[in-house]
Design a protein around this motif. Structure first.
Motif, PDB file in Angstrom:
ATOM      1  N   GLN A 239      41.925  24.598  33.439  1.00 38.36           N
ATOM      2  CA  GLN A 239      43.034  23.985  34.145  1.00 38.36           C
ATOM      3  C   GLN A 239      42.612  23.166  35.365  1.00 38.36           C
ATOM      4  OE1 GLN A 239      44.789  25.381  31.191  1.00 38.36           O
ATOM      5  NE2 GLN A 239      46.065  24.336  32.613  1.00 38.36           N
ATOM      6  N   GLN A 240      41.566  23.555  36.083  1.00 37.11           N
ATOM      7  CA  GLN A 240      41.117  22.787  37.227  1.00 37.11           C
ATOM      8  C   GLN A 240      40.332  21.567  36.729  1.00 37.11           C
ATOM      9  OE1 GLN A 240      42.402  24.155  40.092  1.00 37.11           O
ATOM     10  NE2 GLN A 240      43.202  25.664  38.645  1.00 37.11           N
ATOM     11  N   VAL A 241      39.985  20.660  37.648  1.00 36.63           N
ATOM     12  CA  VAL A 241      39.337  19.410  37.263  1.00 36.63           C
ATOM     13  C   VAL A 241      37.940  19.333  37.857  1.00 36.63           C
ATOM     14  CG1 VAL A 241      39.463  16.900  37.421  1.00 36.63           C
ATOM     15  CG2 VAL A 241      41.549  18.230  37.049  1.00 36.63           C
TER      16      VAL A 241
ATOM     17  N   ASP B  23      53.478  16.062  29.723  1.00 39.92           N
ATOM     18  CA  ASP B  23      52.484  16.034  30.797  1.00 39.92           C
ATOM     19  C   ASP B  23      51.422  17.109  30.629  1.00 39.92           C
ATOM     20  OD1 ASP B  23      53.838  18.341  31.483  1.00 39.92           O
ATOM     21  OD2 ASP B  23      54.217  17.749  33.570  1.00 39.92           O
ATOM     22  N   GLY B  24      51.407  17.767  29.468  1.00 42.48           N
ATOM     23  CA  GLY B  24      50.422  18.823  29.239  1.00 42.48           C
ATOM     24  C   GLY B  24      50.674  20.065  30.059  1.00 42.48           C
ATOM     25  N   GLY B  25      51.888  20.219  30.585  1.00 43.88           N
ATOM     26  CA  GLY B  25      52.228  21.394  31.389  1.00 43.88           C
ATOM     27  C   GLY B  25      51.867  21.260  32.857  1.00 43.88           C
ATOM     28  N   LEU B  26      51.467  20.069  33.279  1.00 46.62           N
ATOM     29  CA  LEU B  26      51.011  19.852  34.654  1.00 46.62           C
ATOM     30  C   LEU B  26      52.071  20.224  35.685  1.00 46.62           C
ATOM     31  CD1 LEU B  26      48.611  18.616  36.307  1.00 46.62           C
ATOM     32  CD2 LEU B  26      49.893  16.472  36.270  1.00 46.62           C
ATOM     33  N   SER B  27      53.319  19.833  35.450  1.00 50.68           N
ATOM     34  CA  SER B  27      54.371  20.062  36.440  1.00 50.68           C
ATOM     35  C   SER B  27      54.921  21.480  36.429  1.00 50.68           C
ATOM     36  CB  SER B  27      55.518  19.070  36.207  1.00 50.68           C
ATOM     37  OG  SER B  27      56.082  19.255  34.916  1.00 50.68           O
ATOM     38  N   GLU B  28      54.722  22.189  35.331  1.00 48.33           N
ATOM     39  CA  GLU B  28      55.354  23.500  35.188  1.00 48.33           C
ATOM     40  C   GLU B  28      54.486  24.652  35.657  1.00 48.33           C
ATOM     41  OE1 GLU B  28      57.687  26.154  31.762  1.00 48.33           O
ATOM     42  OE2 GLU B  28      57.055  24.092  31.349  1.00 48.33           O
ATOM     43  N   TYR B  29      53.155  24.508  35.545  1.00 52.05           N
ATOM     44  CA  TYR B  29      52.273  25.652  35.801  1.00 52.05           C
ATOM     45  C   TYR B  29      51.366  25.374  36.995  1.00 52.05           C
ATOM     46  CZ  TYR B  29      54.008  26.655  31.174  1.00 52.05           C
ATOM     47  OH  TYR B  29      54.841  26.866  30.103  1.00 52.05           O
TER      48      TYR B  29
ATOM     49  N   ASN C 126      47.609  24.723  36.558  1.00 49.29           N
ATOM     50  CA  ASN C 126      47.236  23.626  35.666  1.00 49.29           C
ATOM     51  C   ASN C 126      47.105  22.353  36.491  1.00 49.29           C
ATOM     52  OD1 ASN C 126      46.981  21.612  33.755  1.00 49.29           O
ATOM     53  ND2 ASN C 126      48.744  22.239  32.540  1.00 49.29           N
ATOM     54  N   LYS C 127      45.871  22.001  36.837  1.00 47.98           N
ATOM     55  CA  LYS C 127      45.614  20.786  37.609  1.00 47.98           C
ATOM     56  C   LYS C 127      45.118  19.650  36.720  1.00 47.98           C
ATOM     57  CE  LYS C 127      46.380  23.312  41.262  1.00 47.98           C
ATOM     58  NZ  LYS C 127      47.690  23.244  41.955  1.00 47.98           N
ATOM     59  N   ALA C 128      44.902  19.933  35.436  1.00 51.23           N
ATOM     60  CA  ALA C 128      44.298  18.952  34.540  1.00 51.23           C
ATOM     61  C   ALA C 128      45.343  18.171  33.743  1.00 51.23           C
ATOM     62  CB  ALA C 128      43.316  19.645  33.589  1.00 51.23           C
ATOM     63  N   GLY C 129      46.263  18.873  33.097  1.00 53.81           N
ATOM     64  CA  GLY C 129      47.343  18.246  32.352  1.00 53.81           C
ATOM     65  C   GLY C 129      46.890  17.324  31.245  1.00 53.81           C
ATOM     66  N   ALA C 130      47.758  16.379  30.890  1.00 57.85           N
ATOM     67  CA  ALA C 130      47.496  15.485  29.765  1.00 57.85           C
ATOM     68  C   ALA C 130      46.271  14.616  29.987  1.00 57.85           C
ATOM     69  CB  ALA C 130      48.721  14.604  29.513  1.00 57.85           C
ATOM     70  N   LYS C 131      45.932  14.303  31.220  1.00 62.28           N
ATOM     71  CA  LYS C 131      44.769  13.456  31.501  1.00 62.28           C
ATOM     72  C   LYS C 131      43.501  14.055  30.926  1.00 62.28           C
ATOM     73  CE  LYS C 131      42.178  11.198  35.193  1.00 62.28           C
ATOM     74  NZ  LYS C 131      42.087  10.885  36.646  1.00 62.28           N
TER      75      LYS C 131
ATOM     76  N   CYS D 253      50.438  28.554  15.695  1.00 63.19           N
ATOM     77  CA  CYS D 253      50.394  29.291  16.957  1.00 63.19           C
ATOM     78  C   CYS D 253      48.946  29.626  17.322  1.00 63.19           C
ATOM     79  CB  CYS D 253      51.229  30.559  16.886  1.00 63.19           C
ATOM     80  SG  CYS D 253      52.981  30.265  16.528  1.00 63.19           S
ATOM     81  N   PRO D 254      48.087  28.599  17.434  1.00 66.11           N
ATOM     82  CA  PRO D 254      46.647  28.829  17.570  1.00 66.11           C
ATOM     83  C   PRO D 254      46.268  29.716  18.739  1.00 66.11           C
ATOM     84  CG  PRO D 254      47.233  26.577  18.178  1.00 66.11           C
ATOM     85  CD  PRO D 254      48.433  27.163  17.522  1.00 66.11           C
ATOM     86  N   ARG D 255      45.365  30.642  18.446  1.00 61.70           N
ATOM     87  CA  ARG D 255      44.884  31.583  19.449  1.00 61.70           C
ATOM     88  C   ARG D 255      43.443  31.302  19.866  1.00 61.70           C
ATOM     89  NH1 ARG D 255      46.026  37.207  16.741  1.00 61.70           N
ATOM     90  NH2 ARG D 255      44.927  37.925  18.596  1.00 61.70           N
ATOM     91  N   ASP D 256      42.876  30.204  19.346  1.00 61.71           N
ATOM     92  CA  ASP D 256      41.523  29.814  19.757  1.00 61.71           C
ATOM     93  C   ASP D 256      41.544  29.008  21.048  1.00 61.71           C
ATOM     94  OD1 ASP D 256      42.763  27.573  18.553  1.00 61.71           O
ATOM     95  OD2 ASP D 256      40.814  26.693  18.053  1.00 61.71           O
ATOM     96  N   LEU D 257      42.730  28.640  21.549  1.00 59.47           N
ATOM     97  CA  LEU D 257      42.852  27.865  22.786  1.00 59.47           C
ATOM     98  C   LEU D 257      42.381  28.703  23.967  1.00 59.47           C
ATOM     99  CD1 LEU D 257      46.377  26.346  22.144  1.00 59.47           C
ATOM    100  CD2 LEU D 257      44.136  25.388  21.541  1.00 59.47           C
ATOM    101  N   LYS D 258      41.633  28.066  24.865  1.00 57.84           N
ATOM    102  CA  LYS D 258      41.037  28.812  25.961  1.00 57.84           C
ATOM    103  C   LYS D 258      41.977  29.007  27.143  1.00 57.84           C
ATOM    104  CE  LYS D 258      37.273  28.774  23.532  1.00 57.84           C
ATOM    105  NZ  LYS D 258      37.665  27.811  22.485  1.00 57.84           N
ATOM    106  N   PHE D 259      42.963  28.101  27.291  1.00 56.50           N
ATOM    107  CA  PHE D 259      43.958  28.248  28.332  1.00 56.50           C
ATOM    108  C   PHE D 259      45.326  27.876  27.786  1.00 56.50           C
ATOM    109  CE2 PHE D 259      40.492  28.753  31.094  1.00 56.50           C
ATOM    110  CZ  PHE D 259      40.953  29.236  32.310  1.00 56.50           C
ATOM    111  N   ILE D 260      46.326  28.648  28.160  1.00 57.98           N
ATOM    112  CA  ILE D 260      47.705  28.411  27.726  1.00 57.98           C
ATOM    113  C   ILE D 260      48.633  28.649  28.902  1.00 57.98           C
ATOM    114  CG2 ILE D 260      49.545  29.154  26.153  1.00 57.98           C
ATOM    115  CD1 ILE D 260      47.342  30.165  24.258  1.00 57.98           C
ATOM    116  N   ASP D 261      49.536  27.742  29.137  1.00 59.27           N
ATOM    117  CA  ASP D 261      50.551  27.883  30.182  1.00 59.27           C
ATOM    118  C   ASP D 261      49.946  28.197  31.555  1.00 59.27           C
ATOM    119  OD1 ASP D 261      52.388  27.366  28.263  1.00 59.27           O
ATOM    120  OD2 ASP D 261      53.352  29.339  28.280  1.00 59.27           O
ATOM    121  N   GLY D 262      48.883  27.485  31.890  1.00 57.00           N
ATOM    122  CA  GLY D 262      48.303  27.628  33.214  1.00 57.00           C
ATOM    123  C   GLY D 262      47.491  28.885  33.440  1.00 57.00           C
ATOM    124  N   GLU D 263      47.209  29.638  32.382  1.00 58.48           N
ATOM    125  CA  GLU D 263      46.357  30.818  32.493  1.00 58.48           C
ATOM    126  C   GLU D 263      45.291  30.783  31.402  1.00 58.48           C
ATOM    127  OE1 GLU D 263      48.567  34.430  32.464  1.00 58.48           O
ATOM    128  OE2 GLU D 263      49.378  34.110  34.484  1.00 58.48           O
ATOM    129  N   GLY D 264      44.221  31.555  31.628  1.00 58.11           N
ATOM    130  CA  GLY D 264      43.176  31.637  30.629  1.00 58.11           C
ATOM    131  C   GLY D 264      43.616  32.462  29.436  1.00 58.11           C
TER     132      GLY D 264
END
Length: 461
Positions: free
Chosen positions: A19-21, A171-177, A180-185, A195-206
């Motif tokens: 989430q960070q940049v 926006d990739g969740g940038l405004s909601e979480y 999440n500092k990275a977002g769609a960029k 419902c993929p579970r291989d994603l490393k971060f979801i909704d602003g958390e790991g």
């Protein structure tokens, strides 16, 4: 489609979602033009760009180059829990061509299969079309059509050059979480009907808690959470077979899920979640027409040549405010408009995805009934009405070797069983370890994307 396995990530020393940049590599999005059309030959060019999904990127400590994720395991110090992981880890900018084998030129996007780089080898990619530097482009498909050119000549058995839409946040969740500092960029916020579970971060958390490294892939694993949303597969294809599939979810928008309650390919119980992981699909080979699509002039659509793919989302009112009643497909090749093949399977008729077609397909192919249970075409219509993000990808399949697309699947059934034969590939084909060696130079190109009113985006010369 009936299965979608974990998308294969890069074999870089660290590949994850965060989430960070980071600040080591500037994020420069490859440009990609596309067009909006109001009537035949009345189109306007849009200057867009693409961004690679964060799952492919180098993820490291916000204070150093220490990896947050190495191979298929998390660093226990940086990621002792999901919230800390999002705070401690930064997602880095991407070197699109040299590291990931992604290049663009005008309206054309090319994705290479295996790209050797200084850190090892990258396998495939998943990209999103951007509206601006920090926002995904969203499309309202109802009452409109979507057209693109594709070259699948260099995609053998086991590979999937896919173009599809999912109900991601713009926006990739940038405004909601908060975290999440990275977002769609930086390509954050992916979700789909598995419902993929291989994603490393979801909704602003790991997604580090309860993470289980894969026993068959050195780069992936499954976490304690997944990310669900409706998915409209316009095109899943290689040179042998293609499928168009609608995957509704009982809930609209992006929804986080927990463990095996997510359902889909990643969970012990496939049908436990809010989405239909199988979907209602149209694959001509599966429907009995084995000579419609494939390599060579003997096929109606010759995959040795570039193909123009047209998909129309017809509504009951004929307007953009109606309800989805049919998904129609045309091809254009060598100046000729080619209608999608009609089903040749007894009990299933037509060449469009409609409510009646989906009901018949489920009955004849002995489906699980999930399409109807999750709301069917009407729920798919509701998702399309809210707008969806365009995804372009190339992937191999560690779970089922892509047999669900281009061979006999499931493999414990005979090819003569209705719905089992999906393509001419051998049931021993598509093993990622093999094709990464033998077919490393494979690639797919997408180009000339057009979106607009019905019958506005294609012509025959």
């Amino acid at each position: 489609m009936l299965q979608k396995a974990v998308l294969i990530t890069s074999t870089l020393l660290a590949t994850a979602r965060a989430q960070q940049v980071g600040t080591y590599t500037a994020e420069t999005h490859p440009s990609l033009t596309w067009q909006t059309c109001t009537s035949a030959n009345e189109c306007t060019t849009v200057d867009g760009s693409v961004v690679i999904d964060a799952n492919w990127r180098w993820i490291h400590s916000v204070n150093s180059s220490t990896n947050c994720y190495t191979g298929n395991t998390w660093d226990a110090t940086l990621c002792p829990d999901d919230e800390s992981c999002a705070v401690n880890c930064a997602v880095e900018g991407a070197a699109y061509s040299s590291t990931y084998g992604v290049t663009t030129s005008g309206s054309e996007l090319r994705i290479n299969y295996v790209t050797q780089n200084s850190n090892g080898a990258n396998v495939g990619a998943r990209l999103y079309l951007l509206k601006d530097e920090s926002t995904y482009e969203t499309f309202s498909l109802l009452g409109n059509e979507f057209t693109f050119d594709v070259d699948v000549a260099n995609l053998p058995c086991g590979l999937n050059g896919a173009l599809y839409f999912t109900q991601m946040q713009a926006d990739g969740g940038l405004s909601e979480y908060t975290n999440n500092k990275a977002g769609a960029k930086y390509g954050v916020g992916y979700c789909d009907s598995q419902c993929p579970r291989d994603l490393k971060f979801i909704d602003g958390e790991g997604n580090a808690e309860d993470w289980e490294p894969s026993s068959t892939d050195s780069n992936t694993g499954v976490g304690g959470h997944g990310n669900c949303c409706a998915e409209m597969d316009i095109w899943e294809a290689n040179s042998i077979s293609y499928a168009t599939t609608a995957h509704p979810c009982s809930s609209l928008g992006q929804t986080e899920c927990d463990g095996d309650d997510c359902g889909g390919t990643y969970s012990a119980e496939r049908y436990a979640g809010v989405c239909d992981p199988d979907g209602c699909d149209f694959n001509p080979y599966r429907l009995g027409n084995t000579s419609f699509y494939g390599p060579g002039s003997d096929f109606t659509v010759n995959t040795d040549d570039t193909i123009t793919v047209v998909t129309q989302f017809i509504t009951d009112t004929g307007s953009t405010s109606g309800t989805l009643s049919a998904i129609k497909r045309f091809f254009v090749q060598n100046g000729k408009v080619i209608a999608q093949a009609n089903s040749e399977t007894t009990g299933i008729s037509g060449n469009e995805i409609t409510a009646a077609y989906c009901e018949a397909e489920n009955s004849v192919f002995d489906g699980a009934g999930e399409f109807s249970a999750k709301g069917g075409l009407s729920q798919m219509s509701a998702a399309l009405a809210e707008g969806m993000v365009l995804v372009l990808s190339l992937w191999d399949d560690d779970y089922a070797s892509m047999l669900w697309l281009d061979s006999d699947y499931p493999t414990n059934e005979t090819a003569s069983t209705p719905g089992v034969a999906r393509g001419s590939c051998s049931t021993s084909s598509g093993v990622p370890a093999t094709i990464r060696q033998q077919d490393a130079s494979s690639y797919v190109t997408f180009s000339n994307i057009k979106f607009g009113a019905i019958n506005s985006t294609f012509t025959a010369s």
